[in-house]
Design a protein around this motif. Structure first.
Motif, PDB file in Angstrom:
ATOM      1  N   ARG A   1       0.834  -1.207   0.000  1.00 52.54           N
ATOM      2  CA  ARG A   1       0.000   0.000   0.000  1.00 52.54           C
ATOM      3  C   ARG A   1       0.867   1.255   0.000  1.00 52.54           C
ATOM      4  NH1 ARG A   1      -1.254   3.608   3.437  1.00 52.54           N
ATOM      5  NH2 ARG A   1      -0.459   2.462   5.228  1.00 52.54           N
ATOM      6  N   VAL A   2       1.906   1.255   0.813  1.00 52.78           N
ATOM      7  CA  VAL A   2       2.795   2.420   0.890  1.00 52.78           C
ATOM      8  C   VAL A   2       3.490   2.640  -0.449  1.00 52.78           C
ATOM      9  CG1 VAL A   2       4.849   3.370   2.006  1.00 52.78           C
ATOM     10  CG2 VAL A   2       3.112   2.203   3.379  1.00 52.78           C
ATOM     11  N   PHE A   3       3.979   1.568  -1.078  1.00 58.97           N
ATOM     12  CA  PHE A   3       4.635   1.707  -2.377  1.00 58.97           C
ATOM     13  C   PHE A   3       3.658   2.191  -3.437  1.00 58.97           C
ATOM     14  CE2 PHE A   3       8.320  -1.453  -1.515  1.00 58.97           C
ATOM     15  CZ  PHE A   3       8.979  -0.473  -0.804  1.00 58.97           C
ATOM     16  N   ALA A   4       2.417   1.743  -3.375  1.00 54.98           N
ATOM     17  CA  ALA A   4       1.404   2.218  -4.330  1.00 54.98           C
ATOM     18  C   ALA A   4       1.148   3.713  -4.133  1.00 54.98           C
ATOM     19  CB  ALA A   4       0.122   1.416  -4.175  1.00 54.98           C
ATOM     20  N   GLU A   5       1.083   4.156  -2.879  1.00 58.34           N
ATOM     21  CA  GLU A   5       0.908   5.593  -2.608  1.00 58.34           C
ATOM     22  C   GLU A   5       2.099   6.395  -3.119  1.00 58.34           C
ATOM     23  OE1 GLU A   5       0.307   5.968   1.590  1.00 58.34           O
ATOM     24  OE2 GLU A   5      -1.687   5.054   1.529  1.00 58.34           O
ATOM     25  N   TRP A   6       3.300   5.904  -2.891  1.00 59.94           N
ATOM     26  CA  TRP A   6       4.493   6.595  -3.381  1.00 59.94           C
ATOM     27  C   TRP A   6       4.510   6.642  -4.900  1.00 59.94           C
ATOM     28  CZ3 TRP A   6       8.844   4.110   0.057  1.00 59.94           C
ATOM     29  CH2 TRP A   6       8.769   4.643   1.347  1.00 59.94           C
ATOM     30  N   SER A   7       4.037   5.576  -5.526  1.00 59.32           N
ATOM     31  CA  SER A   7       3.993   5.534  -6.989  1.00 59.32           C
ATOM     32  C   SER A   7       3.112   6.662  -7.522  1.00 59.32           C
ATOM     33  CB  SER A   7       3.463   4.178  -7.448  1.00 59.32           C
ATOM     34  OG  SER A   7       3.328   4.142  -8.835  1.00 59.32           O
ATOM     35  N   LYS A   8       1.979   6.888  -6.879  1.00 59.52           N
ATOM     36  CA  LYS A   8       1.090   7.978  -7.294  1.00 59.52           C
ATOM     37  C   LYS A   8       1.694   9.338  -6.945  1.00 59.52           C
ATOM     38  CE  LYS A   8      -2.978   5.135  -6.760  1.00 59.52           C
ATOM     39  NZ  LYS A   8      -4.076   4.791  -5.882  1.00 59.52           N
ATOM     40  N   LYS A   9       2.278   9.454  -5.751  1.00 56.35           N
ATOM     41  CA  LYS A   9       2.817  10.733  -5.287  1.00 56.35           C
ATOM     42  C   LYS A   9       3.983  11.200  -6.157  1.00 56.35           C
ATOM     43  CE  LYS A   9       4.966  12.893  -1.237  1.00 56.35           C
ATOM     44  NZ  LYS A   9       5.400  12.667   0.143  1.00 56.35           N
ATOM     45  N   PHE A  10       4.905  10.293  -6.487  1.00 55.19           N
ATOM     46  CA  PHE A  10       6.098  10.660  -7.242  1.00 55.19           C
ATOM     47  C   PHE A  10       5.973  10.384  -8.735  1.00 55.19           C
ATOM     48  CE2 PHE A  10       7.781   9.797  -2.923  1.00 55.19           C
ATOM     49  CZ  PHE A  10       8.205  11.080  -2.643  1.00 55.19           C
ATOM     50  N   LYS A  11       4.784   9.928  -9.165  1.00 55.76           N
ATOM     51  CA  LYS A  11       4.528   9.630 -10.573  1.00 55.76           C
ATOM     52  C   LYS A  11       5.632   8.742 -11.146  1.00 55.76           C
ATOM     53  CE  LYS A  11       2.038  13.920 -11.248  1.00 55.76           C
ATOM     54  NZ  LYS A  11       2.184  14.551  -9.970  1.00 55.76           N
ATOM     55  N   SER A  12       5.885   7.649 -10.464  1.00 56.43           N
ATOM     56  CA  SER A  12       6.962   6.756 -10.845  1.00 56.43           C
ATOM     57  C   SER A  12       6.594   5.326 -10.476  1.00 56.43           C
ATOM     58  CB  SER A  12       8.249   7.159 -10.120  1.00 56.43           C
ATOM     59  OG  SER A  12       9.285   6.280 -10.449  1.00 56.43           O
ATOM     60  N   LYS A  13       7.250   4.385 -11.129  1.00 58.56           N
ATOM     61  CA  LYS A  13       7.082   2.983 -10.785  1.00 58.56           C
ATOM     62  C   LYS A  13       8.230   2.572  -9.877  1.00 58.56           C
ATOM     63  CE  LYS A  13       4.645   1.982 -14.941  1.00 58.56           C
ATOM     64  NZ  LYS A  13       4.722   1.617 -16.315  1.00 58.56           N
TER      65      LYS A  13
ATOM     66  N   GLU B   1      13.030  -9.705  -8.946  1.00 58.15           N
ATOM     67  CA  GLU B   1      12.676  -8.299  -8.795  1.00 58.15           C
ATOM     68  C   GLU B   1      11.184  -8.123  -9.034  1.00 58.15           C
ATOM     69  OE1 GLU B   1      15.187  -6.268 -11.555  1.00 58.15           O
ATOM     70  OE2 GLU B   1      16.835  -6.204 -10.151  1.00 58.15           O
ATOM     71  N   HIS B   2      10.587  -7.201  -8.315  1.00 59.61           N
ATOM     72  CA  HIS B   2       9.165  -6.931  -8.455  1.00 59.61           C
ATOM     73  C   HIS B   2       8.990  -5.500  -8.964  1.00 59.61           C
ATOM     74  CE1 HIS B   2       8.251 -10.546  -6.164  1.00 59.61           C
ATOM     75  NE2 HIS B   2       9.219 -10.181  -5.336  1.00 59.61           N
ATOM     76  N   LEU B   3       8.111  -5.313  -9.920  1.00 67.01           N
ATOM     77  CA  LEU B   3       7.809  -3.984 -10.425  1.00 67.01           C
ATOM     78  C   LEU B   3       6.424  -3.608  -9.953  1.00 67.01           C
ATOM     79  CD1 LEU B   3       8.650  -1.630 -12.237  1.00 67.01           C
ATOM     80  CD2 LEU B   3       7.529  -2.798 -14.111  1.00 67.01           C
ATOM     81  N   MET B   4       6.322  -2.501  -9.213  1.00 63.99           N
ATOM     82  CA  MET B   4       5.028  -2.073  -8.704  1.00 63.99           C
ATOM     83  C   MET B   4       4.624  -0.796  -9.407  1.00 63.99           C
ATOM     84  SD  MET B   4       5.098  -2.887  -4.691  1.00 63.99           S
ATOM     85  CE  MET B   4       3.354  -2.718  -4.696  1.00 63.99           C
ATOM     86  N   SER B   5       3.383  -0.720  -9.844  1.00 68.10           N
ATOM     87  CA  SER B   5       2.870   0.484 -10.467  1.00 68.10           C
ATOM     88  C   SER B   5       1.406   0.623 -10.099  1.00 68.10           C
ATOM     89  CB  SER B   5       3.061   0.422 -11.984  1.00 68.10           C
ATOM     90  OG  SER B   5       2.321  -0.650 -12.506  1.00 68.10           O
TER      91      SER B   5
END
Length: 85
Positions: free
Chosen positions: A59-71, A80-84
């Motif tokens: 959940r935290v990584f998903a929030e960061w993905s939206k906040k920083f507009k990055s995967k 390796e895992h890619l979260m977006s």
């Protein structure tokens, strides 16, 4: 023969000199360094280790993905895992 303490200091010196030479070469070669992706400012030596979540990581990584507009690319020991979004 060098003592154990002298060997440790010699090894540390060689590592530091190698790192210094590597950094100097990277600085002078054009285009060798790519810009870092967007994200929080890192601290010296420990980077962002204190920012990493300990609970509800996905959940935290998903929030960061939206906040920083990055995967996020999360290196693990096996794969390796890619979260977006």
């Amino acid at each position: 023969m060098l003592s154990t303490v002298s060997s440790v200091f010699l090894a540390l010196g060689i590592i530091l000199i190698t790192k210094w030479v590597y950094d100097a070469l990277i600085r002078i070669s054009p285009g060798a360094r790519l810009p870092y992706p967007p994200g929080p400012k890192a601290m010296p030596f420990i980077g962002n280790a204190l920012d990493l979540p300990t609970q509800d990581v996905a959940r935290v990584f998903a929030e960061w993905s939206k906040k920083f507009k990055s995967k996020f690319l999360i290196p693990c020991t096996v794969q390796e895992h890619l979260m977006s979004e």
